[in-house]
Design an enzyme around this catalytic site. Structure first.
Site, short mmCIF file in Angstrom:
data_model
loop_
_atom_site.label_atom_id
_atom_site.label_comp_id
_atom_site.label_asym_id
_atom_site.label_seq_id
_atom_site.Cartn_x
_atom_site.Cartn_y
_atom_site.Cartn_z
CG ASP A 1 30.25 11.36 -7.05
OD1 ASP A 1 30.89 12.23 -6.45
OD2 ASP A 1 30.35 11.17 -8.28
CG HIS B 1 27.19 21.44 -8.86
ND1 HIS B 1 28.46 21.97 -8.79
CD2 HIS B 1 27.34 20.15 -9.23
CE1 HIS B 1 29.34 21.03 -9.12
NE2 HIS B 1 28.70 19.91 -9.38
CG ASP C 1 36.16 11.91 -7.12
OD1 ASP C 1 35.95 11.03 -7.96
OD2 ASP C 1 35.27 12.68 -6.70
CG ASN D 1 32.65 12.87 -15.34
OD1 ASN D 1 32.52 11.87 -16.03
ND2 ASN D 1 33.78 13.53 -15.23
CG ASN E 1 36.49 17.65 -6.04
OD1 ASN E 1 36.06 17.39 -4.92
ND2 ASN E 1 35.73 17.56 -7.12
O1 DOR Z 1 29.64 14.29 -11.24
C1 DOR Z 1 30.64 14.46 -10.57
N1 DOR Z 1 30.74 15.54 -9.76
N2 DOR Z 1 31.64 13.58 -10.65
C2 DOR Z 1 32.82 13.80 -10.06
O2 DOR Z 1 33.68 12.95 -10.17
C3 DOR Z 1 33.06 15.05 -9.31
C4 DOR Z 1 31.80 15.62 -8.81
C5 DOR Z 1 31.94 17.04 -8.32
O3 DOR Z 1 32.90 17.34 -7.61
O4 DOR Z 1 31.04 17.86 -8.61
#
Ligand code: DOR
Length: 441
Positions: A306, A310, A153, A279, A96
């Site tokens: 995961d 950010h 994902d 998430n 992604n």
């Molecule tokens: O919390 C999440 N962040 N869950 C995901 O499935 C994607 C991920 C993201 O790419 O930031």
């Protein structure tokens, strides 16, 4: 260059080895694993304590390095540095990104970006073009070019028919489809687990059934097609029960959970701090307990972070507006040692297995997760007893969004070798340096 790791406790789940011995690294491979390898055989000798573990470099099959598209959050270089600091030498990156990893040039882009880092980085390519759920990617071709799994994902594959087709290909090519299990119609505008705390905080909730309904669907599709499903970031007790049952029936299913679901709950959201927002969301204590049991009985195969960086600015928003995701590469091992080794829930061999050899096996990463003569020398040296405080300012990652900030953890990687080279070494604290120099502090 010949480096001798002398006297550590060598833990290799792939062979069941757990013994104090020496490991000789010659150039980029393991040249010998024996008791008492003479120092004369090496250019450099690293004396280890018997309490320090020598393990395969750890493997994380679920990270987001944001490359290409968001170098403000992470780059392949900073992501790899973060991995090494956490004891990881192999990671699988999610598609992604911007643009999405859904074509041969994009898969090649990831393989090229991985080269200078020294670690092994494998792309998980998208199931559908642009993650849009409409048109399937060229799974066979992407696999040939280096993808090791497929996932949308960040989003689910909403169409059951699309998932069916992807699983038919997965059967043909014997490759896992990584399922981000979420029914978006049930999530609505939820921002945390739906339960007592969402009511208390006045925040819209995401019910557990949003995850488990998709887990149930994909188990049925795996049964129907014979394809391979790997469930990503499992967070709820209902999902655990479904996966346990499906495995008992012999279906081709594997699952991962994260250190944060195993050690934190939705109660952590009480301060409205977006560093606890991801998430799937942090769930209730009963979910946490079910996940711990599932790790201990093997229902959960793999620990994955995961790792979702950010920027501080993005995470500085109000809880309901901030993006989902937390970073985890530099805290994963410490959290797992603290909550599973020091509590005696798992033996070292079992703990290292779910963080190295088992994920390598599921994604067929042949040069990862094993210590053997002739094997690529990807090695973590772990001090399981070293206490440290999580200080995001010290992270190698470009981002700081950890839910573990300020926590004291027990255990961490002190050295990480990738392809025979020591690419990470924990710097001694001023206190340790003083003790080593014979000064009192
Ligand atoms: O919390 C999440 N962040 N869950 C995901 O499935 C994607 C991920 C993201 O790419 O930031």
């Amino acid at each position: 260059m010949k480096t001798l790791l002398k006297g550590g406790r060598v833990i290799n789940p792939a062979t069941g080895l757990d013994q104090v011995m020496d490991v000789l690294i010659e150039d980029n491979v393991i040249a010998a694993m024996e008791s008492n390898i003479p120092a004369a055989r090496a250019d450099e000798v690293i004396e280890l304590k018997e309490t320090q573990w020598v393990t395969p470099g750890l493997v994380d099959v679920h990270v987001h390095f944001r490359d290409p598209g968001n170098p403000d959050k992470e780059t392949t270089a900073t992501g790899a540095a973060s991995a090494l600091a956490g004891g990881f030498t192999t990671v699988c990156v999610m598609p992604n990104t911007s643009p999405v990893i859904d074509s041969t040039p994009m898969v090649q882009y990831i393989m090229n970006a991985a080269q200078p880092t020294g670690i092994q980085i494998f792309p998980i390519a998208a199931v559908t073009r642009g993650l849009e759920g409409e048109e399937m990617t060229a799974i066979g071709t992407l696999l040939q070019n280096g993808a090791v799994g497929f996932s949308d994902d960040g989003r689910p594959v909403s169409s059951a028919n699309m998932m069916r087709k992807a699983l038919e290909y997965s059967k043909m090519f014997d490759v896992p489809i990584v399922c981000h299990a979420e029914d978006c119609t049930l999530c609505g505008n939820g921002v945390m687990h739906e339960g007592y705390y969402s009511t208390l905080l006045g925040l819209p909730g995401i019910p557990s059934v949003a995850e488990s309904v998709m887990v149930a669907r994909d188990i049925e599709l795996a049964r129907f097609t014979g394809g391979r499903v790997h469930f990503a970031h499992v967070s709820s007790k209902e999902s655990v029960a479904l996966i346990r049952q499906a495995k008992a029936e012999g279906l081709n299913i594997t699952a991962e959970t994260t250190p944060h679901y195993l050690s934190l709950t939705d109660a952590c959201c009480q301060g409205y701090d977006p560093d606890f927002k991801m998430n799937g969301p942090l769930r209730a204590e009963s979910d946490q307990k079910a996940l711990i049991d599932a790790v201990m009985d093997g229902t959960i195969d793999v620990i994955a972070t995961d790792h979702a960086p950010h920027t501080p600015d993005e995470k500085a928003m109000a809880f309901d507006c901030a993006p989902n995701g937390v970073i985890g590469l530099e805290t994963s091992l410490g959290v797992m040692l603290t909550h599973f080794y020091h509590t005696k829930r798992l033996q070292p061999l079992d703990l290292i297995k779910i963080m190295s050899s088992r994920p390598a096996e599921i994604f067929k990463l042949k040069a990862s997760g094993n210590l053997a003569v002739g094997q690529r020398a990807d090695i973590a040296v772990i001090d399981p007893n070293l206490e440290w405080q999580v200080d995001p300012a010290q992270f190698k990652s470009k981002s700081r969004n950890t839910p573990f900030k300020g926590q004291t953890l027990k255990g961490r990687a002190v050295m990480t070798f990738a392809n025979g080279r020591c690419l990470y070494r924990l710097e001694a604290s001023p206190q340790e340096t003083a003790v080593a120099a014979g000064r009192s502090f």
